[in-house]
Every structure is written in C-alpha cells, then in structure tokens.
Design a protein around this motif. Structure first.
Motif, PDB file in Angstrom:
ATOM      1  N   PRO A  10      45.493  43.966  33.707  1.00 32.26           N
ATOM      2  CA  PRO A  10      44.153  43.782  34.283  1.00 32.26           C
ATOM      3  C   PRO A  10      43.255  44.971  33.955  1.00 32.26           C
ATOM      4  O   PRO A  10      43.663  46.124  34.079  1.00 32.26           O
ATOM      5  N   GLY A  11      42.047  44.667  33.510  1.00 32.51           N
ATOM      6  CA  GLY A  11      41.080  45.706  33.169  1.00 32.51           C
ATOM      7  C   GLY A  11      39.902  45.697  34.122  1.00 32.51           C
ATOM      8  O   GLY A  11      39.706  44.744  34.883  1.00 32.51           O
ATOM      9  N   LYS A  12      39.118  46.756  34.063  1.00 30.89           N
ATOM     10  CA  LYS A  12      37.940  46.857  34.930  1.00 30.89           C
ATOM     11  C   LYS A  12      36.934  45.757  34.604  1.00 30.89           C
ATOM     12  O   LYS A  12      36.433  45.088  35.483  1.00 30.89           O
ATOM     13  N   ASP A  13      36.666  45.592  33.298  1.00 32.43           N
ATOM     14  CA  ASP A  13      35.707  44.568  32.870  1.00 32.43           C
ATOM     15  C   ASP A  13      36.405  43.323  32.315  1.00 32.43           C
ATOM     16  O   ASP A  13      35.967  42.211  32.553  1.00 32.43           O
ATOM     17  N   ASN A  14      37.466  43.531  31.542  1.00 36.34           N
ATOM     18  CA  ASN A  14      38.187  42.427  30.924  1.00 36.34           C
ATOM     19  C   ASN A  14      39.682  42.708  30.989  1.00 36.34           C
ATOM     20  O   ASN A  14      40.107  43.862  30.959  1.00 36.34           O
ATOM     21  N   ASP A  15      40.457  41.649  31.031  1.00 34.47           N
ATOM     22  CA  ASP A  15      41.903  41.809  30.942  1.00 34.47           C
ATOM     23  C   ASP A  15      42.275  42.151  29.505  1.00 34.47           C
ATOM     24  O   ASP A  15      41.587  41.768  28.558  1.00 34.47           O
ATOM     25  N   VAL A  16      43.369  42.884  29.338  1.00 31.06           N
ATOM     26  CA  VAL A  16      43.866  43.258  28.022  1.00 31.06           C
ATOM     27  C   VAL A  16      45.255  42.639  27.868  1.00 31.06           C
ATOM     28  O   VAL A  16      46.046  42.635  28.809  1.00 31.06           O
ATOM     29  N   TYR A  17      45.535  42.108  26.691  1.00 35.04           N
ATOM     30  CA  TYR A  17      46.823  41.479  26.422  1.00 35.04           C
ATOM     31  C   TYR A  17      47.619  42.369  25.470  1.00 35.04           C
ATOM     32  O   TYR A  17      47.120  42.768  24.423  1.00 35.04           O
TER      33      TYR A  17
END
Length: 135
Positions: A10-17
């Motif tokens: 989970p990211g602040k602005d977008n999730d990262v895979y």
C-alpha cells in the motif's frame, strides 16, 4: 510453470506491486533451515543478497571470511560476506552463493539476483496481470 502473484504494497497515493516469492534458506554446515521468508526478485541485482540477521540465525561465522564490496544502483557502497546456501522455493531446491550484509533493508531481507537465481531460471514479469512466471 509456476506463477506467482505480485505482492501489493500500500502506498500513500498509489499501491505498488512487487515481485516477491516465499523461500527457505538452509545452511548445510549447521543444518538450520529458515521458516518461509519473502524474497524480492530483483533483475537489477548482480547477486543474491541476504541480511546478516538471517545469516546469524543460520549459524554462519562471518568473522573468518573476507568481504566483497558492492555498489548499489544509487551509488552507495556496501560490503557482504559470501556463503554457499541451499535455496528452497516452489518445491525446488539448489545451492547458490549469497552475500550477507548489514545494509540489506529490513523490508527486503532476501534479494534474488542475476547470479544464483536468474542464471538458473527464466523469469517473466507480467505487471499488467500482476503476476510473474518462473521456469
């Protein structure tokens, strides 16, 4: 052909895979095997890397070994101790060299790189489908 889902960070602005797989490490001199640990598959890493904490847990005696100096992609230098380790994942196991370092991030305690992982497997990164295939 085993396929593995990307792990969502989970990211602040977008999730990262991220391409993570569960592995176990075995140090043959002590017969100790780690519980499953998440390992980052990193095509930019020249070698397989591991945190010193895992090496200590496996019973590796680092004081008797020379260190090798590496330069990370950001230009930062770090050193590591080379040790032959048995890697287990997806029902497969084989021995390869790992470099153990105190500078390996806690959030990525095992990094699978070119020598030891990519030289043994064909890895297909499929970010649109959020999975990777390892042959």
């Amino acid at each position: 052909m085993p396929k593995f889902p990307y792990i969502v960070i989970p990211g602040k602005d977008n999730d990262v895979y991220k391409p993570w797989i569960s592995v176990n490490l075995n140090y043959l001199k002590t017969h100790k095997i780690t519980p499953p640990i998440w390992a980052l598959i990193d095509s930019g890493a020249d070698n397989c890397l591991c945190s010193m904490e895992i090496g200590f847990w496996l019973g590796i005696k680092f004081k008797k070994q020379p260190q090798k100096v590496f330069t990370a992609a950001n230009g930062q230098q770090f050193s590591g101790f080379k040790e032959r380790i048995k890697l287990f994942f997806a029902g497969e196991d084989y021995q390869c060299d790992f470099y153990f370092s105190q500078t390996i991030p806690v959030k990525a305690p095992i990094i699978l790189g070119q020598n030891g992982f990519f030289n043994r497997h064909k890895v297909t990164f499929d970010l649109p489908n959020k999975e990777l295939e390892i042959i």
